[in-house]
Design an enzyme around this catalytic site. Structure first.
Site, short mmCIF file in Angstrom:
data_model
loop_
_atom_site.label_atom_id
_atom_site.label_comp_id
_atom_site.label_asym_id
_atom_site.label_seq_id
_atom_site.Cartn_x
_atom_site.Cartn_y
_atom_site.Cartn_z
CD GLU A 41 -2.57 1.39 2.59
OE1 GLU A 41 -2.87 0.36 3.23
OE2 GLU A 41 -2.88 2.53 2.97
NE ARG A 45 -0.69 8.59 4.81
CZ ARG A 45 -0.68 7.78 5.85
NH1 ARG A 45 0.24 7.92 6.78
NH2 ARG A 45 -1.59 6.85 5.98
CB THR A 68 -3.34 8.37 2.07
OG1 THR A 68 -2.54 7.52 2.89
CG2 THR A 68 -3.72 9.60 2.89
CE LYS A 128 -6.48 2.40 6.97
NZ LYS A 128 -5.42 3.09 6.17
C1 3PG Z 1 -2.49 4.17 7.78
O1 3PG Z 1 -2.40 5.06 7.00
O2 3PG Z 1 -3.12 3.15 7.54
C2 3PG Z 1 -1.84 4.33 9.11
O3 3PG Z 1 -1.15 5.53 9.18
C3 3PG Z 1 -0.94 3.21 9.44
O4 3PG Z 1 -0.90 3.17 10.82
P1 3PG Z 1 0.43 2.79 11.60
O5 3PG Z 1 1.46 3.80 11.18
O6 3PG Z 1 0.05 2.96 13.06
O7 3PG Z 1 0.79 1.39 11.25
#
Ligand code: 3PG
Length: 203
Positions: A41, A45, A68, A128
């Protein structure tokens, strides 16, 4: 990838990637695939994220998605770059409809019953669960999932190698997401491959 279920069943963990330099894309993807985590994934960002998707798609065995993704415009850009699945932190009708129309496997973020009901109305059943720990952790997911026997989840947010097994033991959880596999900064590919191997061995 034909369905979100197929993406979620590739491995117990989907690494959430925030890549700052497109030169890191191929070595990171190679290390993750070698370690047993093919679903990648790439979060939108960073300015180079779409180029990272294009580059990672050249790595044999990699199944590269975009994360994102916030709106239909970003969905289109991700698909144009070749994203094979789409992840978003939340669900809006506009993004949900666009993803369903595009026919791309889509995992929208949900954290309450209303989010799941919006998804079900759009024909979505795979979500999710975000932010997983901050939303109340495993007890919250179990309670929220209770009325929705058809829904499957990829909890993400605050999950670690140590806590992932407990999440993976929850019935409707097919996989978890997390950024711990690829720490920020200059990539240490042998460490990333070792992290991936440990994650791939879960469940
Ligand atoms: C995401 O975008 O899914 C989260 O920022 C991931 O979360 P984590 O950094 O706590 O694993």
């Amino acid at each position: 990838m034909s369905s979100p279920e197929a993406v979620m069943r590739l491995a117990p963990v989907i690494p959430v990637l925030v890549i700052e330099d497109v030169a890191h894309a191929v070595p990171i993807a190679q290390a993750l695939v070698a370690g047993g985590l093919p679903a990648l994934e790439v979060t939108l960002r960073t300015p180079c994220a779409l180029d990272v998707i294009r580059a990672m798609k050249q790595v044999p065995g990699a199944v590269v998605g975009a994360g994102t993704v916030l709106n239909p415009r970003e969905l289109d850009a991700a698909l144009e770059a070749g994203a094979e699945f789409i992840v978003s932190p939340g669900l809006t009708p506009a993004l949900g409809k666009a993803a369903v129309e595009a026919g791309v496997p889509f995992l929208p973020g949900t954290a309450n019953a209303g989010d799941i009901m919006l998804g079900l109305d759009l024909g979505l059943t795979h979500f999710k669960f975000f932010p997983a720990e901050a939303s109340g952790g495993i007890p919250a997911l179990k309670a929220i999932a209770g009325p929705f026997g058809m829904a499957k989840f990829c909890p993400t947010g605050g999950i670690t190698l140590a806590t992932a097994p407990d999440w993976l033991a929850v019935g409707p959880v097919l996989c978890v997401g997390g950024s711990w596999i690829v720490p920020k900064g200059e990539p240490d590919v042998s460490q990333i491959e070792a992290n991936a191997r440990a994650a791939a061995a879960l469940k």
